[in-house]
Scaffold this motif. Sequence first.
Motif, PDB file in Angstrom:
ATOM      1  N   ASN A  55      -4.346  15.068  -6.723  1.00 29.87           N
ATOM      2  CA  ASN A  55      -4.626  15.052  -5.287  1.00 29.87           C
ATOM      3  C   ASN A  55      -3.927  13.867  -4.636  1.00 29.87           C
ATOM      4  OD1 ASN A  55      -6.498  17.281  -5.036  1.00 29.87           O
ATOM      5  ND2 ASN A  55      -7.894  16.022  -6.240  1.00 29.87           N
ATOM      6  N   LEU A  56      -3.550  14.032  -3.397  1.00 25.77           N
ATOM      7  CA  LEU A  56      -2.939  12.952  -2.642  1.00 25.77           C
ATOM      8  C   LEU A  56      -3.959  11.830  -2.461  1.00 25.77           C
ATOM      9  CD1 LEU A  56      -0.377  12.155  -1.147  1.00 25.77           C
ATOM     10  CD2 LEU A  56      -1.264  13.320   0.868  1.00 25.77           C
ATOM     11  N   HIS A  57      -3.566  10.607  -2.826  1.00 25.04           N
ATOM     12  CA  HIS A  57      -4.450   9.444  -2.708  1.00 25.04           C
ATOM     13  C   HIS A  57      -3.595   8.196  -2.598  1.00 25.04           C
ATOM     14  CE1 HIS A  57      -3.567   9.778  -7.013  1.00 25.04           C
ATOM     15  NE2 HIS A  57      -3.830   8.482  -7.125  1.00 25.04           N
ATOM     16  N   GLY A  58      -4.204   7.062  -2.399  1.00 27.97           N
ATOM     17  CA  GLY A  58      -3.437   5.836  -2.225  1.00 27.97           C
ATOM     18  C   GLY A  58      -3.959   4.690  -3.061  1.00 27.97           C
ATOM     19  N   HIS A  59      -3.104   3.668  -3.171  1.00 32.51           N
ATOM     20  CA  HIS A  59      -3.436   2.457  -3.915  1.00 32.51           C
ATOM     21  C   HIS A  59      -2.938   1.239  -3.163  1.00 32.51           C
ATOM     22  CE1 HIS A  59      -4.470   4.606  -7.611  1.00 32.51           C
ATOM     23  NE2 HIS A  59      -3.368   5.323  -7.462  1.00 32.51           N
ATOM     24  N   TYR A  91       0.851  -1.184   0.000  1.00 29.05           N
ATOM     25  CA  TYR A  91       0.000   0.000   0.000  1.00 29.05           C
ATOM     26  C   TYR A  91       0.890   1.239   0.000  1.00 29.05           C
ATOM     27  CZ  TYR A  91      -3.713  -3.163   1.476  1.00 29.05           C
ATOM     28  OH  TYR A  91      -4.621  -4.189   1.543  1.00 29.05           O
ATOM     29  N   THR A 110      -4.572  -0.270  -9.955  1.00 34.57           N
ATOM     30  CA  THR A 110      -5.948  -0.528  -9.529  1.00 34.57           C
ATOM     31  C   THR A 110      -6.338  -1.897 -10.084  1.00 34.57           C
ATOM     32  OG1 THR A 110      -7.028   0.374 -11.503  1.00 34.57           O
ATOM     33  CG2 THR A 110      -6.490   1.949  -9.733  1.00 34.57           C
ATOM     34  N   LYS A 127      -7.994  14.418 -11.077  1.00 34.82           N
ATOM     35  CA  LYS A 127      -8.103  13.889  -9.718  1.00 34.82           C
ATOM     36  C   LYS A 127      -6.794  13.300  -9.199  1.00 34.82           C
ATOM     37  CE  LYS A 127      -9.735   9.384 -11.265  1.00 34.82           C
ATOM     38  NZ  LYS A 127     -10.770   8.383 -11.183  1.00 34.82           N
ATOM     39  N   CYS A 128      -5.930  12.848 -10.094  1.00 35.94           N
ATOM     40  CA  CYS A 128      -4.674  12.216  -9.673  1.00 35.94           C
ATOM     41  C   CYS A 128      -3.646  13.214  -9.148  1.00 35.94           C
ATOM     42  CB  CYS A 128      -4.088  11.378 -10.803  1.00 35.94           C
ATOM     43  SG  CYS A 128      -5.111   9.934 -11.170  1.00 35.94           S
ATOM     44  N   ALA A 171       0.767   5.808  -0.776  1.00 37.46           N
ATOM     45  CA  ALA A 171       0.118   7.043  -1.221  1.00 37.46           C
ATOM     46  C   ALA A 171       0.983   7.687  -2.298  1.00 37.46           C
ATOM     47  CB  ALA A 171      -0.029   8.001  -0.041  1.00 37.46           C
ATOM     48  N   HIS A 172       0.374   8.520  -3.107  1.00 44.08           N
ATOM     49  CA  HIS A 172       1.110   9.307  -4.090  1.00 44.08           C
ATOM     50  C   HIS A 172       0.181  10.354  -4.670  1.00 44.08           C
ATOM     51  CE1 HIS A 172      -0.013   8.069  -8.380  1.00 44.08           C
ATOM     52  NE2 HIS A 172      -0.887   7.450  -7.624  1.00 44.08           N
ATOM     53  N   ARG A 173       0.741  11.172  -5.502  1.00 50.10           N
ATOM     54  CA  ARG A 173      -0.033  12.076  -6.342  1.00 50.10           C
ATOM     55  C   ARG A 173       0.831  12.360  -7.560  1.00 50.10           C
ATOM     56  NH1 ARG A 173      -0.261  18.313  -4.967  1.00 50.10           N
ATOM     57  NH2 ARG A 173       1.942  18.816  -5.105  1.00 50.10           N
TER      58      ARG A 173
END
Length: 155
Positions: free
Chosen positions: A24-28, A10, A127, A21-22, A12-14
């Motif tokens: 923004n800071l988010h995770g995978h 797991y 994803t 939308k990418c 986070a990145h941006r």
Amino acid sequence: MIIQKEYKFYAAHRNEELDDKCSNLHGHRYGLRCFFEVKRSGALSTLFGDFDAKIDPYLKDQYDHGMLIHTGDSLYATLQDHMQRTGERFKLKVLDGPTSVENLAHKMFTEITEMGFRLQQLEVRETDTSVVTYTRDDWDEHNRDMAAEQAAATS
């Protein structure tokens, strides 16, 4: 002969260069599928555990529950400043370029190769429906291009 192994982590990145939308800071929950070239000697080639013994701890230490970040991202300097001021530490996996899955595939192909394994192919799943397949030919080409750029910059 090819041995295939899968790993997950797991992070986070941006991608600060995008205007969607990418950015923004988010995770995978990233998935890796490694295709290792091995030579058979006798009854077996390489034990599955030989891969796991190096790759699992490396992923846990360097990637899992960390943040992928590009040195050119303004957030990188902000996080560095925050850590220096507060003493708080974040697990940052620094990339030389934007944190796209393509750049991540190159970095991970390099790191796994540096562990002494010969990768034929690496699949990086960002994803459930988005996967980059990165081959040894891609890696060789990328490294040739980088060497040419460095040579041109020094001449």
